[in-house]
Design an enzyme around this catalytic site. Structure first.
Site, PDB file in Angstrom:
ATOM      1  N   LYS A  39      45.757  44.029  34.505  1.00 35.00           N
ATOM      2  CA  LYS A  39      45.406  42.567  34.310  1.00 35.00           C
ATOM      3  C   LYS A  39      44.654  42.027  35.330  1.00 35.00           C
ATOM      4  O   LYS A  39      43.765  42.747  36.048  1.00 35.00           O
ATOM      5  CB  LYS A  39      47.092  42.262  34.969  1.00 35.00           C
ATOM      6  CG  LYS A  39      47.222  42.432  36.151  1.00 35.00           C
ATOM      7  CD  LYS A  39      48.850  42.333  36.516  1.00 35.00           C
ATOM      8  CE  LYS A  39      49.363  42.939  37.980  1.00 35.00           C
ATOM      9  NZ  LYS A  39      50.654  42.844  38.057  1.00 35.00           N
ATOM     10  N   TYR A 260      28.638  27.411  60.835  1.00 33.50           N
ATOM     11  CA  TYR A 260      29.482  26.321  60.838  1.00 33.50           C
ATOM     12  C   TYR A 260      30.385  26.386  61.883  1.00 33.50           C
ATOM     13  O   TYR A 260      31.095  27.693  61.998  1.00 33.50           O
ATOM     14  CB  TYR A 260      30.287  26.097  59.515  1.00 33.50           C
ATOM     15  CG  TYR A 260      29.343  25.753  58.348  1.00 33.50           C
ATOM     16  CD1 TYR A 260      28.663  24.444  58.425  1.00 33.50           C
ATOM     17  CD2 TYR A 260      29.008  26.397  57.354  1.00 33.50           C
ATOM     18  CE1 TYR A 260      27.982  24.297  57.258  1.00 33.50           C
ATOM     19  CE2 TYR A 260      28.426  26.109  56.055  1.00 33.50           C
ATOM     20  CZ  TYR A 260      27.513  25.053  56.426  1.00 33.50           C
ATOM     21  OH  TYR A 260      27.066  24.767  55.196  1.00 33.50           O
TER      22      TYR A 260
HETATM   23  C1  LIG Z   1      51.078  44.142  38.393  1.00 30.98           C
HETATM   24  C2  LIG Z   1      52.263  44.764  37.904  1.00 30.98           C
HETATM   25  C3  LIG Z   1      52.055  46.284  38.206  1.00 30.98           C
HETATM   26  C4  LIG Z   1      51.477  47.174  38.888  1.00 30.98           C
HETATM   27  O1  LIG Z   1      51.525  47.100  40.285  1.00 30.98           O
HETATM   28  P1  LIG Z   1      50.827  47.543  41.446  1.00 30.98           P
HETATM   29  O2  LIG Z   1      51.602  47.292  42.837  1.00 30.98           O
HETATM   30  O3  LIG Z   1      49.293  47.226  41.387  1.00 30.98           O
HETATM   31  O4  LIG Z   1      50.743  48.990  41.346  1.00 30.98           O
HETATM   32  C5  LIG Z   1      53.306  46.894  37.597  1.00 30.98           C
HETATM   33  N1  LIG Z   1      54.292  46.376  36.793  1.00 30.98           N
HETATM   34  C6  LIG Z   1      54.282  44.940  36.647  1.00 30.98           C
HETATM   35  C7  LIG Z   1      55.282  44.420  35.827  1.00 30.98           C
HETATM   36  C8  LIG Z   1      53.205  44.210  37.184  1.00 30.98           C
HETATM   37  O5  LIG Z   1      53.246  43.084  36.797  1.00 30.98           O
END
Ligand SMILES: *Cc1c(COP(=O)(O)O)cnc(C)c1O
Length: 364
Positions: A39, A260
């Site tokens: 994702k 800055y």
């Molecule tokens: C993002 C996600 C994961 C992965 O989580 P990590 O902590 O990056 O391993 C697993 N399951 C779901 C449903 C997620 O949304």
């Protein structure tokens, strides 16, 4: 040739590091199949690139429909799972057409499924809310949901998942992995269907509970899900190295400041290197003086406020500082988690925030 800018900032993605990290998942969960979670554009690494780099992942999980469709367009044949399911009724049709498996977490999604006539049956992963209280059906709704799915005649297979709130630490005062597993098992007693529960933290710390499928994200990218254990201590290798160069050098005399707000004021003569990377590239603006960085393979530190397109580092102890010297913002020498910790965030956020204007390139 298309125009290619010469600004030296680049994010390198190491295929061998991704593959090594997947092997760590396999070691921890040898009897589970693996959804590589890609994702947020593969946590900033490029979703299609990561899918290509990991031919041994059994499936690909994300929540963006456009990524799922791009993978199918790219002739990806492995299972694809949409982690938040559909966002309207029409997306069930896309799932059926492109063989996308979908999480089912709400009454609305279930109703959209029941009221569509789909061109093919879909594989559904029912999400059970075992205490995280973001998405999912409550345990006492599971039997009804199961019966409605069977009755809909549009479901090829029914699977189950849940998500842990605290797999990354063992506190006694918060909802535990074992409490959530008990709720999950109790809700599913006697029901068939493959199960998936573990994110990276659970794969690493609760390996005994890896179910039919595991869902690693952050560990594939070589950052840690833990506050108290580094990626290296978990046996992981950083997949991303964010590199740039020194584009200007300034010498501050005592009392002079840089950038800055004049946040850093020199007390002794200080050599400052200006690096082509700023918050518009995804570097955290809140990084304080002292945030680690490497220049010409030597450790250094941020000095002065991060600006939109530049940041400034200490070259005082660097022999023969020069324009064009390589700078590593994070990667092999500077763990992304160390930068994140200095800036009050987590590695996840930094890698996801790498901006579109940063070139992402493959390295072996
Ligand atoms: C993002 C996600 C994961 C992965 O989580 P990590 O902590 O990056 O391993 C697993 N399951 C779901 C449903 C997620 O949304």
């Amino acid at each position: 040739m298309p125009f290619r800018h010469a600004r030296p900032l680049v994010a390198e993605v190491s295929h061998s590091a991704l593959q090594h990290n997947l092997a760590v998942v396999k070691q921890q969960a040898p009897y589970s199949r693996i959804w590589a979670v890609i994702k947020a554009d593969g946590y900033g690494h490029g979703a299609l690139r990561v899918a290509d780099a990991l031919p041994r992942a059994d499936g690909l999980a994300m929540l963006e429909m456009e990524t799922a469709l791009a993978l199918r367009e790219d002739k990806e044949t492995r299972p694809i799972l949409l982690l938040e399911g559909v966002f309207n009724a029409e997306e069930w049709r896309l799932c059926a057409q492109h063989q996308l498996q979908a999480t089912l977490h709400s009454e609305a999604q279930l109703r959209w499924l029941e009221t569509q006539r789909l061109p093919a049956p879909v594989v559904v992963h029912v999400k059970i809310n075992t205490g995280m209280n973001r998405l999912g059906f409550l345990p006492n709704q599971v039997t009804t949901v199961y019966q409605r799915l069977l009755a809909s005649k549009q479901v090829a297979d029914i699977r189950w998942l849940t998500h842990f709130a605290n797999a990354d630490h063992d506190a006694h005062d918060t909802l535990s992995v074992s409490q959530q597993l008990t709720a999950f098992d109790t809700a599913l007693a006697g029901l068939p269907g493959l199960r998936s529960v573990s994110n990276s933290a659970a794969i690493l710390r609760h390996a005994g509970h890896a179910a039919d499928w595991v869902r690693p994200g952050i560990m594939l990218y070589g950052a840690t899900p833990f506050a108290d254990q580094s990626a290296a201590q978990c046996g992981l290798r950083p997949a991303m190295t964010l590199r740039s160069e020194i584009i200007a050098i300034q010498t501050l005399t005592p009392g002079q400041a840089v950038g800055y707000g004049s946040r850093f004021v020199a007390t002794t003569e200080t050599v400052i290197g200006v690096v082509a990377c700023g918050y518009a590239d995804g570097y955290p603006r809140h990084a304080p003086d002292g945030t680690p960085v490497a220049v010409a393979n030597l450790p250094s530190r941020l000095l002065g406020r991060v600006s939109m397109d530049m940041l400034t580092i200490d070259l005082t102890a660097i022999p023969r500082p020069q324009i064009g010297m390589p700078v590593e913002l994070w990667g092999q020498q500077v763990p992304i988690d160390a930068v994140a910790q200095a800036a009050g965030t987590i590695g996840y956020e930094l890698m996801c925030a790498v901006a579109p204007r940063v070139d992402v390139v493959d390295v072996p």
